[in-house]
Design a protein around this motif. Sequence first.
Motif, mmCIF file in Angstrom:
data_model
loop_
_atom_site.group_PDB
_atom_site.id
_atom_site.type_symbol
_atom_site.label_atom_id
_atom_site.label_comp_id
_atom_site.label_asym_id
_atom_site.label_seq_id
_atom_site.Cartn_x
_atom_site.Cartn_y
_atom_site.Cartn_z
ATOM 1 N N LEU A 1 -140.004 36.382 27.069
ATOM 2 C CA LEU A 1 -138.764 35.632 27.242
ATOM 3 C C LEU A 1 -137.869 36.265 28.305
ATOM 4 C CD1 LEU A 1 -136.899 33.331 26.372
ATOM 5 C CD2 LEU A 1 -136.058 34.798 24.513
ATOM 6 N N SER A 2 -137.814 37.592 28.342
ATOM 7 C CA SER A 2 -136.968 38.270 29.329
ATOM 8 C C SER A 2 -137.460 38.001 30.748
ATOM 9 C CB SER A 2 -136.938 39.779 29.056
ATOM 10 O OG SER A 2 -136.354 40.050 27.805
ATOM 11 N N HIS A 3 -138.774 38.073 30.941
ATOM 12 C CA HIS A 3 -139.331 37.801 32.266
ATOM 13 C C HIS A 3 -139.096 36.346 32.659
ATOM 14 C CE1 HIS A 3 -141.947 37.850 35.733
ATOM 15 N NE2 HIS A 3 -142.686 36.880 35.218
ATOM 16 N N PHE A 4 -139.275 35.443 31.712
ATOM 17 C CA PHE A 4 -139.008 34.029 31.980
ATOM 18 C C PHE A 4 -137.567 33.821 32.428
ATOM 19 C CE2 PHE A 4 -137.250 30.119 29.904
ATOM 20 C CZ PHE A 4 -137.675 29.228 30.871
ATOM 21 N N SER A 5 -136.617 34.427 31.706
ATOM 22 C CA SER A 5 -135.199 34.278 32.048
ATOM 23 C C SER A 5 -134.906 34.847 33.432
ATOM 24 C CB SER A 5 -134.328 34.978 30.995
ATOM 25 O OG SER A 5 -134.500 34.384 29.719
ATOM 26 N N PHE A 6 -135.555 35.966 33.762
ATOM 27 C CA PHE A 6 -135.330 36.615 35.058
ATOM 28 C C PHE A 6 -135.794 35.728 36.216
ATOM 29 C CE2 PHE A 6 -137.058 39.166 38.544
ATOM 30 C CZ PHE A 6 -135.910 39.854 38.950
ATOM 31 N N VAL A 7 -137.021 35.222 36.141
ATOM 32 C CA VAL A 7 -137.546 34.417 37.246
ATOM 33 C C VAL A 7 -136.878 33.045 37.295
ATOM 34 C CG1 VAL A 7 -139.756 35.639 37.351
ATOM 35 C CG2 VAL A 7 -139.527 33.649 35.857
ATOM 36 N N PHE A 8 -136.468 32.523 36.132
ATOM 37 C CA PHE A 8 -135.756 31.242 36.108
ATOM 38 C C PHE A 8 -134.414 31.374 36.831
ATOM 39 C CE2 PHE A 8 -133.151 27.835 34.512
ATOM 40 C CZ PHE A 8 -134.026 26.783 34.333
ATOM 41 N N LYS A 9 -133.676 32.441 36.530
ATOM 42 C CA LYS A 9 -132.374 32.653 37.186
ATOM 43 C C LYS A 9 -132.544 32.895 38.674
ATOM 44 C CE LYS A 9 -128.058 35.246 36.817
ATOM 45 N NZ LYS A 9 -127.302 36.282 36.059
ATOM 46 N N LYS A 10 -133.614 33.584 39.048
ATOM 47 C CA LYS A 10 -133.877 33.843 40.466
ATOM 48 C C LYS A 10 -134.093 32.538 41.220
ATOM 49 C CE LYS A 10 -136.843 36.642 43.483
ATOM 50 N NZ LYS A 10 -137.982 37.599 43.528
ATOM 51 N N LYS A 11 -134.737 31.561 40.580
ATOM 52 C CA LYS A 11 -135.020 30.284 41.243
ATOM 53 C C LYS A 11 -133.830 29.328 41.187
ATOM 54 C CE LYS A 11 -138.105 26.251 41.146
ATOM 55 N NZ LYS A 11 -138.287 26.206 42.614
ATOM 56 N N TYR A 12 -133.184 29.223 40.018
ATOM 57 C CA TYR A 12 -132.172 28.195 39.826
ATOM 58 C C TYR A 12 -130.729 28.720 39.848
ATOM 59 C CZ TYR A 12 -136.060 25.165 38.566
ATOM 60 O OH TYR A 12 -137.225 24.431 38.585
ATOM 61 N N GLY A 13 -130.556 30.028 39.908
ATOM 62 C CA GLY A 13 -129.210 30.588 40.030
ATOM 63 C C GLY A 13 -128.477 30.792 38.729
ATOM 64 N N VAL A 14 -129.017 30.275 37.634
ATOM 65 C CA VAL A 14 -128.435 30.471 36.307
ATOM 66 C C VAL A 14 -129.559 30.777 35.326
ATOM 67 C CG1 VAL A 14 -126.433 28.977 36.702
ATOM 68 C CG2 VAL A 14 -128.558 27.992 35.784
ATOM 69 N N SER A 15 -129.206 31.437 34.235
ATOM 70 C CA SER A 15 -130.214 31.717 33.218
ATOM 71 C C SER A 15 -130.534 30.439 32.456
ATOM 72 C CB SER A 15 -129.702 32.786 32.250
ATOM 73 O OG SER A 15 -128.676 32.251 31.429
ATOM 74 N N PRO A 16 -131.666 30.376 31.768
ATOM 75 C CA PRO A 16 -132.005 29.164 30.999
ATOM 76 C C PRO A 16 -130.931 28.778 29.986
ATOM 77 C CG PRO A 16 -133.906 30.604 31.162
ATOM 78 C CD PRO A 16 -132.748 31.377 31.722
ATOM 79 N N ASN A 17 -130.281 29.765 29.380
ATOM 80 C CA ASN A 17 -129.241 29.471 28.390
ATOM 81 C C ASN A 17 -127.978 28.901 29.015
ATOM 82 O OD1 ASN A 17 -130.452 30.202 25.872
ATOM 83 N ND2 ASN A 17 -130.278 32.352 26.459
#
Length: 271
Positions: free
Chosen positions: A248-264
Amino acid sequence: MDHISKYLTKDIKLSSYDDKLFKSDLMFEDHMLIWFISGETKIIQASCTSIFKTGDIFLIPRNQLATIINYPKNGLPHKTVVMHLSVERLKKFYDKIDVKSNINSEKKIYSFNNHPLLESCLASLIPYFDLTGDFPEDLASLKITEAITILRKIDPNVDRILANFDEPGKIDLIGFMERNFMFNMPMEKLGYLTGRSLSTFNRDFKKHFNTTPQKWLTEKRLELAYYYLMQKKKKPTEIFLEVGFEDLSHFSFVFKKKYGVSPNQLPRLTT
């Protein structure tokens, strides 16, 4: 994770997970016949998602990609009896039986819930797991032959997978990857399933997608995650495993890197 496996032979085991959940992306080399004693399993394939619970019996065909998430349930561990139906053993079985040639293989999971003959066959194995010493191979062979015979009695169409011994041929790479990008598999196995060597798989992938497999896979998984979060209003904890991330931590990291915000922090679209 507290995982215990007891083997009667290499083809028959009792598997138990006591942890909160266990997730794996698999491509079985053998057909897998599974009987649920307790717990719950979610099996995610490219075309469908199946959920199996206590008492269920099902057959997973070989050479099919799947994400499998095992859960304990109602205070009990995720516990199953698993029987491998290997190609070698099936060839010997069908060598004595007249079946149609050129049988088309089906990719579906076969379900045999609450069938007394099959449940009795698998339940009869339970006492043997407490024995000390080696379990006789000839007795194990008899139990597997019994299971195959019962499967064919319940559903003659099961021959479509059990009597098909073809290996994957060369198929359309783009279509295959678009259907199966959420599965974490070694590139060698992805190559095998598309009928390619690793070097040919990498070369063809670069030609078709103009990038590396890992970069492409990450992008596709993030796009699917974004869709689930925005359109389906799902939570990050509900989808990160299903879209192909292990942590989950890695997912949140790469998601924020792509979209500028965390999934939450992603605003949900309203319908």
